[in-house]
Write an enzyme that holds these catalytic residues in place. Structure first.
Site, PDB file in Angstrom:
ATOM      1  N   LYS B  76     -34.171  -0.911 -23.681  1.00  0.00           N
ATOM      2  CA  LYS B  76     -33.376  -2.129 -23.446  1.00  0.00           C
ATOM      3  C   LYS B  76     -32.814  -2.103 -22.025  1.00  0.00           C
ATOM      4  O   LYS B  76     -32.448  -1.034 -21.503  1.00  0.00           O
ATOM      5  CB  LYS B  76     -32.254  -2.162 -24.479  1.00  0.00           C
ATOM      6  CG  LYS B  76     -31.406  -3.425 -24.478  1.00  0.00           C
ATOM      7  CD  LYS B  76     -30.405  -3.352 -25.649  1.00  0.00           C
ATOM      8  CE  LYS B  76     -29.512  -4.579 -25.693  1.00  0.00           C
ATOM      9  NZ  LYS B  76     -28.503  -4.483 -26.755  1.00  0.00           N
ATOM     10  N   SER B 171     -28.087  -8.230 -29.898  1.00  0.00           N
ATOM     11  CA  SER B 171     -28.533  -8.507 -28.558  1.00  0.00           C
ATOM     12  C   SER B 171     -29.809  -7.764 -28.153  1.00  0.00           C
ATOM     13  O   SER B 171     -30.374  -8.047 -27.091  1.00  0.00           O
ATOM     14  CB  SER B 171     -27.423  -8.165 -27.567  1.00  0.00           C
ATOM     15  OG  SER B 171     -27.101  -6.802 -27.680  1.00  0.00           O
ATOM     16  N   SER B 195     -25.888  -5.123 -32.839  1.00  0.00           N
ATOM     17  CA  SER B 195     -26.931  -5.547 -31.890  1.00  0.00           C
ATOM     18  C   SER B 195     -28.271  -4.844 -32.006  1.00  0.00           C
ATOM     19  O   SER B 195     -29.208  -5.211 -31.313  1.00  0.00           O
ATOM     20  CB  SER B 195     -26.421  -5.384 -30.456  1.00  0.00           C
ATOM     21  OG  SER B 195     -25.383  -6.302 -30.233  1.00  0.00           O
TER      22      SER B 195
END
Lengths: 557, 373
Positions: B76, B171, B195
């Site tokens: 990420k 997210s 997330s």
């Protein structure tokens, strides 16, 4: 400053009750109703606000000042408080900055063990209670030299609290007498230092050097138990000596390792405390007392002229010698304190609570640190007084100069002269020469051995003490020569020949019958004149005491 | 092969059925083909191929580093990767190239994993849809499944196909999409308030949030320091366990990691659940819960019960306060963590140089986005 003689008492906190026109004031400062009416100058006192004194008569009532200090000392450690970058003075800009110091995203603080030990040592030396659990917090504000936008400090629960600092001020007409004072230590906390901003007004820019960002600081908060600049300076000086003795901070103000903020207010004795101002960043030992005293005077003048004191931050302008308002305050600064989530509570142990099998690298034992504390200056001074019968003031003076105590002790090792004599030579002659040429003890051209040898010559009565002073001067100027050599060169040996001395005395008296007559008449100064004459005849090589003995004997016999 | 488990691929690599370079090329070409998902912000093709080359050398000598050697993974874009742009999907860090690797990234690289690229996210990991980053939203691979395409054709006529797609949740949407679309075998996400788990559920993959303190946060650009953890996204539970085994453990650079040593573990194969006791918090049966979710939940509970496990009701009485506390803590810590973004040392800096304060204000206004809570 053309200030009226405002009666402000310092040092000390005792004051006489003020009297104005027959009205007596109780300690609380409220006059009795009957006497206040009808007397214009006093009615104002009855409605006196807590902060300002309205329509006071100038110079009439006494003032007392209250000074508290926040002292920041840079911890003497190899690396910074929360990161591994090194700590050095005057390194090239931005050469000692780790990723964490530059606040690169994703970096985390890791606590430096040595800094915690330094805090514990300092807390113990100041008789504080060491908190076995202390916490770290974030204090937020935006400034170019604070890369993360917050400083990590200890606001809720600092590492040490409730201690005291004992110091001395010199009182009396000649400031010769040392009086002991104490100031309470509210707390000691660990926190990060900020970077440095250099304002370049010419190019309208600010240059930021982050070398100092993240260096460990000990903030020592002293309660407002001091009453003037001199006391504050003395307290700071003692703290400096303690930190240096412990090795926890080099505390050199000129290098920014010790910085002082002062909180100052004035009030009439017996009344509540006045509004305080904060004078920030006093970085010079010399100006510390001056700045505080200036601010006290400024506040008194302001109030006596009917003005009021604002709760503001001021800085001291060294060139102009006055304090100026600093921050532009649109309301009070909100630091939005928040616990530092990346640092768990700091847990310290003592021998009783140390968990079994704990890795010694991972824990701090307060008792162990206490056992290994170096000798504090107050103890060293006490030992000097006990061992050598020294006056306390002299013990202070010996510890007040770097290397001086060691010098003194080295001289003592090699001479049989009385400690009083050695003290006098070291503090007066030796120190005098150093100061004259602005040298440190380490730069002295005269070694302890040389001085010891010189003192031994005096002790053996090989030379007179006045001759010794001449030898010392020569020693200072020409390196490499020993005292004995200089004595020989300048022919300063004391006259040993008693016969010759007797003859000289008789000859001198015969040559100056007038002086002898004066002496016989009872003029006390005549003897000194005679001694002087004999000395001159001996080219300064006779001991004045010996001359006096011979003359007196000859005169009486 | 791209759909295999970690162990299967690892075995294949060891046996020489496929080389790391071939595997890497396959993933890279799939990434290109699935570009429309917008799962990747940066594709580190050169880096990955070089790593594949190194891995291949190791396999030839028979010195593989472990289960992850030669395996493509994605990270990420809020993890610091040395030499590779790390943006957090924000203008504030566009062009920011960190000089160091996050601990978890380093651990994966030390195991020989191949870094395919940095995945898309909600800006600074604030969001639950992966729609709020400056590089645009991430599309759920399931938007392009047979099922969904049929449904779409039935509903919309003349509507642009382009606008009819499903979100990945967030997210860590990019990571979830990357794993779900077979472009890598595992991906790192982050989890503060769901997330990693949220997008995992949306994309039909496994999302594991390790307990706080188990995995190092050093290098994870923080949102809420007291709640963030690196998350793991994989296609099966076994794979997640393998990755956790590699990542877990005390890190001296992160003072909030647990000091106790972490023993390597292997998931037992659970064929007998009769000794298992499963608790279901009654407070979680909220009135707002959708019927679809509720029925799936019952289905899972019944499955356990029918196999002999004990399924009981438990109580977590402070549940109703959790979201409120979360918001208070979240907003304070985020404001604090964002204070460092001023354009002075790194990241975006505006052109204004009237005063420090004016520069700060403009930089932060330009660099940051709006937060949609």
């Amino acid at each position: 400053m053309a200030a009226p003689v405002l009666r402000w008492l310092c040092p000390g906190r005792r004051w006489a009750f003020a009297r104005t026109g027959g009205c007596s004031y109780h300690r609380r400062g409220v006059p009795t109703a009957s006497t206040s009416s009808g007397k214009r100058g006093q009615s104002s006192v009855a409605q006196q606000s807590l902060i300002t004194a309205q329509e006071p008569r100038k110079g009439d009532r006494e003032w007392a000042a209250v000074v508290g200090l926040e002292i920041h000392a840079q911890i003497s450690s190899n690396s910074k408080l929360f990161s591994g970058s090194q700590v050095h003075f005057a390194a090239p800009p931005n050469s000692l900055v780790s990723f964490f110091d530059a606040s690169l995203p994703g970096t985390l603080p890791v606590l430096n063990r040595r800094c915690v030990e330094a805090a514990v040592m300092t807390g113990l030396a100041l008789d504080c209670r060491i908190n076995k659990k202390s916490l770290f917090d974030r204090k937020h504000y935006f400034y170019a030299d604070l890369p993360a936008g917050y400083q990590i400090t200890q606001q809720r629960l600092p590492i040490a609290v409730d201690g005291s600092l004992a110091y001395s001020v010199c009182v009396g007409k000649k400031r010769g007498q040392a009086v002991a004072r104490t100031v309470r230590v509210r707390q000691i906390q660990l926190e990060q230092d900020s970077g440095k901003s250099l304002h370049d007004d010419l190019r309208s820019q600010t240059l930021v050097d982050l070398n100092r960002a993240g260096v460990g600081l000990l903030e020592v908060v002293l309660e407002p138990d001091m009453s003037c600049g001199e006391e504050a300076a003395a307290a700071v000086r003692e703290l400096q000596l303690i930190l240096q003795a412990l090795g926890t901070s080099r505390a050199i103000m000129a290098e920014g390792q010790l910085r002082v903020d002062a909180n100052i207010s004035v009030h009439h004795p017996g009344e509540p405390l006045g509004v305080r101002t904060e004078v920030k960043n006093l970085n010079s030992a010399r100006f510390l007392a001056r700045a505080i005293d200036y601010e006290i005077q400024r506040q008194i003048s302001e109030l006596e002229n009917g003005g009021e004191i604002l709760n503001e931050t001021r800085s001291f302008d060294y060139k102009l010698g006055c304090t100026m308002p600093m921050r532009d305050k649109e309301g009070k600064q909100d630091y939005r304190f928040m616990p530092e989530p990346n640092l768990p509570p700091l847990l310290l142990y003592d021998s009783a609570s140390l968990p079994a099998g704990a890795d010694p690298q991972q824990v701090i034992n307060i008792d162990q640190i206490r056992e290994q504390l170096p000798e504090l200056p107050s103890v060293t001074r006490e030992k000097l007084v006990q061992r050598y019968g020294m006056l306390p003031e002299h013990s202070f003076a010996l510890l007040n100069e770097v290397g001086l105590l060691e010098f003194f002790q080295n001289v003592m090792k090699e001479t049989r002269a009385e400690p009083k004599k050695v003290t006098s030579w070291v503090l007066n002659t030796f120190l005098g020469f150093l100061k004259q040429q602005n040298l440190a003890v380490s730069e002295s051209p005269v070694t302890p051995s040389a001085l010891a040898e010189l003192l031994n010559l005096v002790e053996r009565k090989a030379i007179s003490s006045s001759a010794a002073k001449q030898v010392f001067e020569e020693l200072w100027r020409s390196e490499g020569k020993t005292p004995a050599q200089i004595v020989a060169e300048k022919q300063l040996e004391l006259m040993r020949d008693d016969e010759a001395l007797e003859q000289l005395c008789r000859a001198t008296m015969e040559a100056h019958p007038q002086v002898v007559m004066d002496l016989k008449k009872g003029n006390p100064r005549a003897i000194n004149k005679l001694i002087g004459l004999v000395r001159k005849a001996t080219l300064g090589r006779a001991d004045p005491t010996a001359i006096k003995d011979v003359l007196e004997r000859q005169l009486s016999g | 092969m791209l759909g295999w488990t970690l162990r299967e691929v690892s075995a294949a690599l060891k046996q020489g059925q496929i080389t790391p370079t071939e595997l890497c090329q396959k993933c890279l070409s799939l990434i290109k083909k699935t570009k429309f998902l917008n799962a990747y912000i940066t594709v580190s093709e050169e880096v990955a191929l070089k790593q594949a080359e190194e891995s291949e050398k190791r396999y030839k000598k028979g010195h593989s580093l472990g289960d992850l050697d030669g395996i493509p993974i994605a990270v990420k874009d809020n993890f610091s990767t040395s030499g590779i742009e790390t943006t957090c999907a924000s203008n504030m860090l566009k062009g920011y190239v960190p000089p160091y690797n996050a601990t978890v990234v380093q651990k994966l690289l030390d195991q020989g994993a191949l870094l395919m690229g940095k995945t898309n996210l909600d800006e600074f990991a604030m969001g639950s849809g992966s729609t709020d980053g400056i590089f645009g939203p991430v599309k759920n691979p399931w938007s392009f499944s047979e099922q969904y395409r049929k449904k779409r054709k039935q509903k919309s006529h003349g509507e642009k196909e382009d606008s009819d797609w499903l979100i990945t949740g967030g997210s860590s949407g990019g990571s979830a999409a990357a794993v779900s679309a077979f472009t890598c075998f595992a991906a790192l996400g982050s989890d503060t308030g769901g997330s990693t788990r949220n997008p995992a559920a949306h994309c039909g993959v496994v999302g594991l949030k390790p307990s706080y303190g188990l995995v190092s946060r050093h290098g994870l650009i923080p949102l809420v320091n007291s709640m963030d953890v690196p998350g793991i996204l994989t296609r099966c539970v076994d794979d997640a366990a393998i990755v956790l085994g590699i990542l877990a453990g005390h890190d001296p650079k992160d003072s909030t990691t647990v000091q106790d040593p972490v023993k390597p573990f292997v998931l037992p194969s659970l064929t007998d659940v009769s000794k298992l006791c499963v608790g279901i918090p009654k407070e979680y049966l909220a009135p707002e819960l959708s019927s679809e979710v509720r029925s799936l939940w019952s289905k899972a509970a019944n499955l356990f019960e029918s196999e002999g496990a004990k399924v009981i009701e438990v109580s977590l009485p402070h549940t109703s306060f959790s979201i409120v506390c979360y918001h208070v803590l979240c907003t304070s810590e985020v404001a604090s963590n964002m204070a460092r973004f001023d354009g002075l040392e790194y990241g975006h800096r505006c052109d204004i140089d009237l005063s420090t304060e004016a520069m700060y204000a403009a930089t932060r206004r330009e660099g940051f986005n709006d937060v949609k809570l």
